[in-house]
Structures are given as C-alpha cells and as structure tokens.
Design a protein around this motif. Structure first.
Motif: not given
Length: 237
Positions: A29-47
C-alpha cells in the motif's frame, strides 16, 4: 505480510500509472507521494516506507540533484528502505547503483517488470519474527502483541497504549519515541494519537474523526492529513 511504499515523482500522471500497476499486488500500500527532492527526505523519515519507487527526473540538472538527495537521506535512516529507480532509458543505471538504489526498471512500468522487482525486494526483506514489544514500568514488564494495539495516546512525557480488549498499558516513553520505532502500520494522526491502521474502520473528513472498530472515535488534524490519506489508500487496495 503487508509492505508500505513511497512514490517519488513530480508527474501526477506517471505517479497515477505506478499506483494502478501496484493494484495488482494487494500486499502493498502507498504510504505517500513526494514530488520533489526538497520534500523527499522529510517524507522518508516521516513515513518510514520499506520500499521507495523513484521516477528519475528527465532533466540532467534535476537528476544530479536528486541522486545527491538520495545519498544524503542515508545518513538520517536507521533502517534503509529498498530503492527502485524508474526511467525511460538505461542511461542512469550505474549512477543509480552507486547512489544506493537496489533495482532499476525501464518505463513504462508493466506488471511483470514490477513483479520481478518486488520478488527480489521480498527476498531481501523477509517477514520479521518479532511481533511483540516489551513495555517497562519501573520493575514491571508488559509484553504486548502489536496486532492487539488499538491506538497510543500521549500523556505528557508518557504514553497510554490502548489495547483491543479494553485494557490500557502505560509506558514511560513519549509518543514521539513510538512514532519512530513502531512498524509502518502505526501512523500518527494527531499530536496526541497514533493508530494501528489495521484497526481503522472509518474516516470522516468533514468532522476530522477517525473510527477504530466502529467503537473508539479519535480526532485527526490537518498536520497529519498525509497519514490519514495513506490509511485510505491502504484500505482501498
């Protein structure tokens, strides 16, 4: 066993196509979608996804920046996700492998291609044997099965763990501690609550309410809307 994945793609059309192919694999299941490199790290750490599907940017400048971002993310993670790169050509295979990617798949993505990549991923990520946590309270030790946890509630610097049988266990750890250590199927929906997404029975957006087993009703906040949407994607698979 269910696996969570994060899509990194700045194109809504291709992200939707990736999701459609994943519909053939109900254990994901999809935990989320990141659209750019600036939010990628934040999303990986958060999700804390186990699997990350990355659409390699078409522009060379964006590609170089993106690979650097992936390398940078490794220093923030205790457990490394499995990275799969998607690209229309094989031009970046070597760069992707050197940057820490585990697999490289050519677009457009087809079921059999994704199936082979997921098979390799699952061979490297067998189901964990441990499904219980130990909660210490002074000299008292509680052993709690993860599947029996309904939700966790913050109580200042301690956490109340509500079980499905109605019992409650108090832990001398903050909610943030559990957010960082529990498996992916525990998601924070409010500053005071983490829920076991397998126990969620209803999401009522207009009233910002989350129902657990049609009995417990918890609030959720806009701050954690992405997590709530991840729960809906999980249920819809």
């Amino acid at each position: 066993m269910r696996f969570s994945f994060l899509i990194i793609d700045d194109n809504d059309t291709t992200a939707k196509e990736i999701l459609e192919v994943f519909e053939n694999f109900p254990n994901y299941f999809c935990a989320g979608i990141a659209k750019d490199s600036q939010t990628t790290i934040k999303q990986i750490i958060k999700l804390k996804p186990q699997l990350i599907i990355v659409q390699i940017p078409a522009k060379s400048n964006d590609t170089d920046l993106f690979f650097e971002t992936i390398k940078e993310s490794f220093q923030y993670l205790e457990t490394m996700p499995y990275f799969i790169a998607l690209a229309p050509t094989s031009d970046y295979v070597l760069t992707a492998i050197q940057s820490g990617f585990s697999d490289y798949v050519l677009m457009p993505l087809h079921i059999h291609q994704l199936g082979k990549s997921l098979f390799k991923f699952e061979k490297r990520n067998p189901a964990p044997a441990v499904s219980t946590i130990c909660i210490k309270s002074y000299s008292d030790y509680h052993f709690v099965a993860l599947q029996d946890i309904l939700y966790l509630k913050s109580d200042n610097n301690t956490t109340d763990i509500q079980l499905c049988n109605g019992k409650k266990v108090n832990a001398f750890k903050t909610l943030k501690h559990f957010e960082n250590t529990l498996p992916f199927y525990f998601l924070r929906i409010h500053k005071s609550y983490i829920v076991n997404i397998n126990q969620v029975s209803r999401i009522y957006f207009s009233k910002s309410k989350c129902y657990l087993n049609y009995d417990e009703i918890l609030p959720f906040s806009l701050t954690y809307r992405e997590n709530v949407e991840a729960i809906i994607r999980k249920i819809n698979i």
